[in-house]
Scaffold this motif. Structure first.
Motif, PDB file in Angstrom:
ATOM      1  N   SER A   5      48.283  50.431  36.035  1.00 50.70           N
ATOM      2  CA  SER A   5      48.757  49.454  35.059  1.00 50.70           C
ATOM      3  C   SER A   5      47.558  48.877  34.317  1.00 50.70           C
ATOM      4  O   SER A   5      46.664  48.310  34.964  1.00 50.70           O
ATOM      5  N   PRO A   6      47.522  48.987  32.992  1.00 52.30           N
ATOM      6  CA  PRO A   6      46.434  48.335  32.248  1.00 52.30           C
ATOM      7  C   PRO A   6      46.368  46.831  32.535  1.00 52.30           C
ATOM      8  O   PRO A   6      45.294  46.249  32.580  1.00 52.30           O
ATOM      9  N   ALA A   7      47.516  46.214  32.777  1.00 52.18           N
ATOM     10  CA  ALA A   7      47.532  44.779  33.088  1.00 52.18           C
ATOM     11  C   ALA A   7      46.868  44.510  34.443  1.00 52.18           C
ATOM     12  O   ALA A   7      46.241  43.463  34.628  1.00 52.18           O
ATOM     13  N   LEU A   8      46.997  45.446  35.381  1.00 48.14           N
ATOM     14  CA  LEU A   8      46.350  45.296  36.683  1.00 48.14           C
ATOM     15  C   LEU A   8      44.828  45.348  36.527  1.00 48.14           C
ATOM     16  O   LEU A   8      44.108  44.546  37.123  1.00 48.14           O
ATOM     17  N   PHE A   9      44.346  46.275  35.715  1.00 48.70           N
ATOM     18  CA  PHE A   9      42.902  46.348  35.444  1.00 48.70           C
ATOM     19  C   PHE A   9      42.429  45.039  34.811  1.00 48.70           C
ATOM     20  O   PHE A   9      41.410  44.477  35.209  1.00 48.70           O
ATOM     21  N   ALA A  10      43.170  44.528  33.839  1.00 45.52           N
ATOM     22  CA  ALA A  10      42.811  43.268  33.176  1.00 45.52           C
ATOM     23  C   ALA A  10      42.821  42.101  34.164  1.00 45.52           C
ATOM     24  O   ALA A  10      41.961  41.214  34.100  1.00 45.52           O
ATOM     25  N   ARG A  11      43.786  42.078  35.081  1.00 45.62           N
ATOM     26  CA  ARG A  11      43.862  41.013  36.088  1.00 45.62           C
ATOM     27  C   ARG A  11      42.637  41.047  36.993  1.00 45.62           C
ATOM     28  O   ARG A  11      42.032  40.012  37.289  1.00 45.62           O
ATOM     29  N   LEU A  12      42.239  42.253  37.443  1.00 44.92           N
ATOM     30  CA  LEU A  12      41.038  42.386  38.269  1.00 44.92           C
ATOM     31  C   LEU A  12      39.814  41.888  37.513  1.00 44.92           C
ATOM     32  O   LEU A  12      39.012  41.124  38.050  1.00 44.92           O
ATOM     33  N   GLU A  13      39.679  42.290  36.260  1.00 41.03           N
ATOM     34  CA  GLU A  13      38.530  41.874  35.457  1.00 41.03           C
ATOM     35  C   GLU A  13      38.487  40.353  35.316  1.00 41.03           C
ATOM     36  O   GLU A  13      37.426  39.731  35.444  1.00 41.03           O
TER      37      GLU A  13
END
Length: 177
Positions: free
Chosen positions: A65-73
């Protein structure tokens, strides 16, 4: 996946240097780690980039999920980077370049270990996502350190490239994420 997209609460205190230039802190809850492993297994497109000098059986977070990557960042930027910059004042945060879930021993066709190598980054980090396996210890021979006593959810951070070669020993039973 929904719970993984919630902002991470501030980690518990406990940031400490466990070996020269090797820092560990509580980062994610065991439940968040289990959710991430479940999301990676659900996504299921485990792959190896054979052009990678250290290919592993992995799923990029941005693919789940691109949103998951953004959340981690965002979580790293809010909770980890300020602590890293206290330790390494010249560390220039430019965001996360790569983030993935990697597994060893969980699939008979997958690698059971991580060969000794250096990462190509200013700073690298690893989060222990599960228990229930034997072996698979992430070790740093030059620093005389391993993560065998790390709790699920602990983040380990180190300067990359030349000074911190690392690898994971073969998994003898179970699967390590």
């Amino acid at each position: 996946l929904g719970r993984l997209l919630d902002p991470m609460p501030a980690p518990q205190p406990g940031w400490r240097e466990v070996a020269p230039e090797l820092l560990r802190m509580p980062f994610w809850s065991p439940e968040r780690c289990a959710d991430l492993v479940a999301a990676a297994e659900c996504y299921g497109d485990w792959g190896r980039d054979e052009s990678d000098p250290v290919p592993g059986d992995e799923v990029p977070l941005g693919s789940i999920s691109p949103a998951l990557f953004a959340r981690l960042e965002a979580d790293l930027g809010a909770h980890v980077v300020p602590r890293l910059q206290e330790q390494w004042p010249y560390f220039g945060w430019a965001g996360v370049f790569d983030a993935f879930v990697i597994r060893y021993g969980a699939d008979p066709d997958a690698p059971d270990h991580l060969p000794m190598h250096h990462d190509v980054a200013q700073v690298s980090a690893s989060v222990r996502l599960n228990d229930g396996y034997e072996g698979g210890t992430l070790h740093f021979p030059r620093q005389g350190c391993a993560n065998d006593d790390a709790a699920v959810g602990d983040l380990l951070a180190w300067p990359s490239l030349v000074t911190h070669p690392h690898g994971a020993e073969p998994v003898r039973a179970g699967g390590r994420y």
